[in-house]
Design a protein around this motif. Structure first.
Motif, PDB file in Angstrom:
ATOM      1  N   UNK A   1       0.821  -1.205   0.000  1.00 13.72           N
ATOM      2  CA  UNK A   1       0.000   0.000   0.000  1.00 13.72           C
ATOM      3  C   UNK A   1       0.849   1.247   0.000  1.00 13.72           C
ATOM      4  N   UNK A   2       0.815   1.981   1.120  1.00 16.35           N
ATOM      5  CA  UNK A   2       1.573   3.221   1.203  1.00 16.35           C
ATOM      6  C   UNK A   2       3.062   2.976   1.437  1.00 16.35           C
ATOM      7  N   UNK A   3       3.442   1.777   1.842  1.00 13.28           N
ATOM      8  CA  UNK A   3       4.835   1.467   2.120  1.00 13.28           C
ATOM      9  C   UNK A   3       5.356   0.459   1.103  1.00 13.28           C
ATOM     10  N   UNK A   4       6.374   0.880   0.342  1.00 14.78           N
ATOM     11  CA  UNK A   4       6.944   0.039  -0.712  1.00 14.78           C
ATOM     12  C   UNK A   4       8.395  -0.274  -0.355  1.00 14.78           C
ATOM     13  N   UNK A   5       8.787  -1.528  -0.514  1.00 10.26           N
ATOM     14  CA  UNK A   5      10.160  -1.944  -0.244  1.00 10.26           C
ATOM     15  C   UNK A   5      10.906  -2.132  -1.558  1.00 10.26           C
ATOM     16  N   UNK A   6      12.078  -1.520  -1.637  1.00 10.06           N
ATOM     17  CA  UNK A   6      12.933  -1.637  -2.817  1.00 10.06           C
ATOM     18  C   UNK A   6      14.256  -2.304  -2.423  1.00 10.06           C
ATOM     19  N   UNK A   7      14.831  -3.021  -3.364  1.00 10.61           N
ATOM     20  CA  UNK A   7      16.210  -3.493  -3.224  1.00 10.61           C
ATOM     21  C   UNK A   7      17.068  -2.676  -4.176  1.00 10.61           C
ATOM     22  N   UNK A   8      18.210  -2.217  -3.675  1.00 15.08           N
ATOM     23  CA  UNK A   8      19.110  -1.386  -4.471  1.00 15.08           C
ATOM     24  C   UNK A   8      20.491  -2.029  -4.461  1.00 15.08           C
ATOM     25  N   UNK A   9      21.018  -2.289  -5.648  1.00 18.52           N
ATOM     26  CA  UNK A   9      22.334  -2.922  -5.749  1.00 18.52           C
ATOM     27  C   UNK A   9      22.965  -2.589  -7.083  1.00 18.52           C
ATOM     28  N   UNK A  10      24.273  -2.759  -7.162  1.00 23.49           N
ATOM     29  CA  UNK A  10      24.969  -2.624  -8.429  1.00 23.49           C
ATOM     30  C   UNK A  10      24.657  -3.834  -9.308  1.00 23.49           C
ATOM     31  N   UNK A  11      24.799  -3.640 -10.594  1.00 26.88           N
ATOM     32  CA  UNK A  11      24.520  -4.726 -11.529  1.00 26.88           C
ATOM     33  C   UNK A  11      25.461  -5.903 -11.236  1.00 26.88           C
ATOM     34  N   UNK A  12      24.876  -7.093 -11.080  1.00 26.49           N
ATOM     35  CA  UNK A  12      25.659  -8.289 -10.813  1.00 26.49           C
ATOM     36  C   UNK A  12      26.062  -8.462  -9.363  1.00 26.49           C
ATOM     37  N   UNK A  13      25.621  -7.552  -8.469  1.00 25.09           N
ATOM     38  CA  UNK A  13      25.967  -7.657  -7.044  1.00 25.09           C
ATOM     39  C   UNK A  13      24.715  -7.677  -6.184  1.00 25.09           C
ATOM     40  N   UNK A  14      23.749  -8.477  -6.600  1.00 27.42           N
ATOM     41  CA  UNK A  14      22.488  -8.555  -5.865  1.00 27.42           C
ATOM     42  C   UNK A  14      22.690  -9.037  -4.436  1.00 27.42           C
ATOM     43  N   UNK A  15      23.764  -9.802  -4.192  1.00 31.51           N
ATOM     44  CA  UNK A  15      24.022 -10.307  -2.846  1.00 31.51           C
ATOM     45  C   UNK A  15      24.465  -9.199  -1.889  1.00 31.51           C
ATOM     46  N   UNK A  16      24.802  -8.022  -2.447  1.00 30.52           N
ATOM     47  CA  UNK A  16      25.195  -6.879  -1.622  1.00 30.52           C
ATOM     48  C   UNK A  16      24.107  -5.808  -1.597  1.00 30.52           C
ATOM     49  N   UNK A  17      22.894  -6.203  -1.846  1.00 28.06           N
ATOM     50  CA  UNK A  17      21.789  -5.240  -1.965  1.00 28.06           C
ATOM     51  C   UNK A  17      21.473  -4.576  -0.632  1.00 28.06           C
ATOM     52  N   UNK A  18      21.024  -3.322  -0.730  1.00 28.31           N
ATOM     53  CA  UNK A  18      20.489  -2.609   0.423  1.00 28.31           C
ATOM     54  C   UNK A  18      18.971  -2.530   0.269  1.00 28.31           C
ATOM     55  N   UNK A  19      18.297  -2.473   1.397  1.00 28.63           N
ATOM     56  CA  UNK A  19      16.834  -2.485   1.389  1.00 28.63           C
ATOM     57  C   UNK A  19      16.310  -1.133   1.847  1.00 28.63           C
ATOM     58  N   UNK A  20      15.388  -0.581   1.046  1.00 24.23           N
ATOM     59  CA  UNK A  20      14.819   0.743   1.320  1.00 24.23           C
ATOM     60  C   UNK A  20      13.322   0.614   1.482  1.00 24.23           C
ATOM     61  N   UNK A  21      12.806   1.085   2.615  1.00 24.22           N
ATOM     62  CA  UNK A  21      11.362   1.153   2.841  1.00 24.22           C
ATOM     63  C   UNK A  21      10.925   2.583   2.524  1.00 24.22           C
ATOM     64  N   UNK A  22      10.022   2.707   1.536  1.00 23.14           N
ATOM     65  CA  UNK A  22       9.653   4.017   0.999  1.00 23.14           C
ATOM     66  C   UNK A  22       8.185   4.289   1.275  1.00 23.14           C
ATOM     67  N   UNK A  23       7.922   5.334   2.087  1.00 18.66           N
ATOM     68  CA  UNK A  23       6.557   5.764   2.355  1.00 18.66           C
ATOM     69  C   UNK A  23       6.155   6.746   1.256  1.00 18.66           C
TER      70      UNK A  23
END
Length: 752
Positions: A565-587
């Motif tokens: 709903x109002x809160x969306x979770x994104x994963x942010x990482x460099x190409x090919x480095x999904x194992x080093x992803x950071x997680x962002x909760x976006x209101x």
């Protein structure tokens, strides 16, 4: 044996560990300490020379060695009571035990001492009298060391004035100390005159007790030949410093009085009820008007810098410092720490807080010190307390010197474990792997350090603001404000001139940074409106730091992982480095995001991971939540920060970007739900048609209201697909911004 031999020990000039000691004076002489406690006790050297046999006997060298090996026996004579004590102590050093005076007898005729008993330090048992302990809490119980040993030497005065041995008990009921450890026993720990001279010289050169002891050991050919321990050396140096400070303290008081007379806003205080004419003052604190003003703008995070102790400064000087809007160190006050008890630190922190209008900081950084921690818990219970990483890394080199020498990669591994782990789990795993790799699981200091990990390891502290420029900032010294001015050789008479020079230099650098910010616009590296916005708001240094993060987003991809709903979770990482992803909760509605790296919470600068999410959601300008006033060029403006934020946030909620993103998010959810069946799709189409009519009517009313007021409002003056000018006579038509109706018509088109 040499019958009737009279031993005449040469007693050196100084404070003797003997003297007139009766039954009531025994505890005074030995401070009530048992042998284990004596290792840490601040004793003064007694002045009896026990290191060279020529100090004892005036006879030939051949006889001297015989007497050194002599064992006490009844009838042995001495020239004086002091000579008897020195002989028994010399015997004790050779055998391996410590001595003390036990009892005495006085003459009823003239009160002179006529009998003495010298005993093994382990004689008797500890006095457990409740009166001595019931009114005070024993925080660190002492080890029981008195075990009832009967070994002793009794002497009494003969009518001739000589002192004769009247009793000797040789046997001990405990193990004796080996020769290489006998220097640790209290009665054998004495700082000779030449050793004092050498300590004074090396202390004046800025050397600390550890290095001085190393020099003494080398000079004398071994620790056992030095005759005292590092604790004794440290205490002697501390007493020297105390005497020096007390002698010069009037200079400090005169300076503070003059500064206060010149400017009543100059604050200073002396600890307790000490009068200004009393030179034996306790701790002293002062803060100039600029320091008090700066705290109002930048007092969210504070460092209490006691580096003088670890760097062996002759001055017990400790400044309170912070960070200004240019990332430069600023001063919040200074103290001379003459008394380092918990109560004294509590007084100091309360005094500093009063000078700063009783506004406590969000976070405070200090040396790794249990006494300071206890005081901070009392005075700043809500503040996040952090131990300085620089001090811990420096102490690590001392505590683990053997590991550093034998394992050249340990330092790098330790640094990576502390600074480069991103999660609590990563740190825990890395820490124990490090201990296993270098076989340090049982190291007491590392165990204590691990227990305090929440107060010094970065991954535990990232949720709190410390005004640092980067999460990866290495263990730099917190002592930076007075770098280049105050050093190990600075004395009090030099201090004031250097102190004022440091203040002038720091002010000049701040003025220069203000000038550069206002007169040297930075070069923009992207066409982003957000970069232009930041360049107009931030100081030059902070903008460059923000720019690094903004440009860094180009190498990151943001993908939606979960939509609630109002809160969306994104994963942010460099190409090919999904194992080093950071997680962002976006209101979406508040346009506020939280990243797992917590860089914004820690430094007040938005991270590249959140900026990557803003890019994919078409958020083109920074929400005011991410613009801390303390980092802006207007940090010292008179606008109250909270009002500034509220005003900016209200304007932000009216902005085109927020309205567009809010509608788009709602429309996306609407499409997902309405498309689940034919029936809900038909209902949605009808509802949207009605919504489109309602929005069109509202827009026409807005245009008429705006034109009636004689001006044109960019965000809403739209009619029939055109945006009108504010002048009724003007026939120019301006294309309207179609986002709102575009979304509605797109939805209608989707449903056919």
């Amino acid at each position: 044996m040499m019958d009737n031999e009279v031993l005449d020990f040469d007693i050196g000039v100084g404070v003797s560990s003997g003297g007139d000691v009766d039954d009531d004076a025994i505890d005074i002489e030995h401070h009530g300490l048992d042998e284990d406690d004596m290792l840490d006790s601040p004793i003064m050297p007694c002045g009896i020379s026990l290191g060279n046999s020529e100090n004892y006997f005036p006879n030939q060298e051949e006889e001297q060695q015989d007497l050194l090996d002599l064992e006490p026996y009844d009838g042995l004579e001495f020239e004086s009571e002091e000579a008897a004590k020195a002989f028994y102590n010399s015997y004790a050093r050779r055998i391996g035990f410590s001595t003390r005076v036990s009892s005495s007898r006085r003459s009823r005729r003239d009160g002179a001492i006529i009998q003495r008993q010298f005993v093994c330090a382990k004689e008797g048992f500890r006095n457990m009298n409740e009166k001595r302990t019931k009114d005070r809490e024993i925080k660190r119980p002492r080890t029981i060391t008195r075990v009832g040993c009967k070994a002793s030497l009794s002497v009494k005065m003969h009518d001739s004035g000589k002192w004769l041995v009247s009793g000797f008990v040789k046997e001990h009921n405990h193990d004796l100390v080996p020769p290489d450890q006998v220097h640790c026993l209290r009665s054998h720990r004495q700082i000779s005159g030449p050793a004092k001279t050498l300590i004074d010289t090396l202390q004046a050169a800025g050397m600390g007790p550890r290095r001085i002891m190393s020099a003494l050991i080398k000079e004398y050919g071994g620790i056992s030949k030095v005759g005292f321990t590092e604790v004794d050396c440290r205490n002697y140096m501390r007493n020297n410093r105390q005497k020096s400070i007390e002698g010069d303290i009037q200079l400090l008081l005169d300076y503070l009085r003059q500064m206060n007379a010149d400017n009543p806003n100059f604050f200073y205080a002396l600890q307790g009820g000490t009068t200004e004419d009393d030179h034996s003052v306790g701790n002293v604190f002062w803060a100039d008007p600029k320091a008090r003003t700066d705290f109002a703008y930048f007092g969210d995070t504070v460092t209490f810098d006691t580096t003088y102790r670890s760097n062996r400064y002759r001055l017990p000087f400790a400044p309170f410092t912070g960070v200004n809007h240019h990332g430069q160190p600023i001063l919040f006050g200074c103290a001379f720490i003459i008394n380092e008890t918990e109560a004294s630190f509590v007084w100091l922190f309360n005094t500093w807080l009063a000078a700063m209008s009783a506004h406590p900081p969000v976070s405070i950084t200090t040396d790794h010190d249990a006494v300071i921690r206890a005081a901070i818990m009392q005075v700043f219970p809500a503040a996040r307390h952090r131990f300085c990483k620089w001090h811990i890394f420096k102490k690590c080199q001392e505590k683990l010197s053997h590991v550093f020498l034998t394992h050249p990669f340990f330092e790098s591994d330790f640094d990576k474990c502390v600074n480069l782990t991103d999660t609590l789990e990563d740190f825990e795993s890395c820490w124990f792997s490090l201990l296993d790799k270098y076989e340090l699981r049982d190291h007491d200091w590392l165990q204590a350090l691990y227990s305090d990990r929440r107060q010094w390891v970065p991954v535990y502290l990232r949720d709190t603001f410390f005004a640092e420029m980067s999460l990866a900032q290495r263990s730099d010294s917190i002592n930076s404000y007075f770098d280049g001015y105050i050093n190990a050789s600075t004395n009090l008479s030099q201090f004031f001139k250097l102190y004022e020079k440091a203040l002038e230099s720091r002010l000049e650098k701040e003025v220069k940074a203000d000038y550069d910010t206002m007169n040297s616009p930075p070069v923009l590296k992207t066409p982003s409106p957000m970069e232009k916005q930041a360049s107009d708001l931030y100081t030059r240094k902070l903008f460059i730091r923000f720019q690094e993060e903004l440009v860094g987003t180009l190498t990151f991809m943001a993908s939606k992982a979960h939509d609630d709903g109002d809160l969306v979770t994104y994963t942010v990482a460099k190409y090919g480095e999904a194992h080093k992803a950071h997680f962002i909760k976006f209101n979406v509605l508040e346009m506020r995001a939280n990243c797992s790296c917590q860089m914004f919470e820690f430094s007040g600068i938005i991270c590249r991971h959140i900026l990557a999410v803003f890019r994919v959601t078409n958020l083109l300008t920074l929400p005011p939540y991410y613009i801390l006033k303390r980092w802006t060029r207007n940090a010292k403006s008179s606008v109250i920060f909270d009002d500034y934020n509220l005003h900016a946030y209200a304007n932000y909620l009216e902005s085109h970007t927020v309205r567009y993103n809010t509608l788009r998010h709602k429309a996306s959810n609407f499409l997902q739900e309405a498309g689940k069946s034919l029936y809900t799709c038909d209902v949605a189409v009808v509802a949207l048609q009605e919504a489109a009519k309602t929005v069109s009517l509202a827009m026409n009313k807005e245009v008429r209201r705006t034109m009636a007021n004689g001006h044109f409002k960019e965000s809403s003056s739209v009619t029939d697909g055109k945006r009108m000018c504010c002048n009724e006579d003007c026939q120019q038509d301006v294309p309207a911004q179609p986002e709102v109706r575009f979304i509605l018509f797109s939805i209608l088109a989707f449903f056919g």
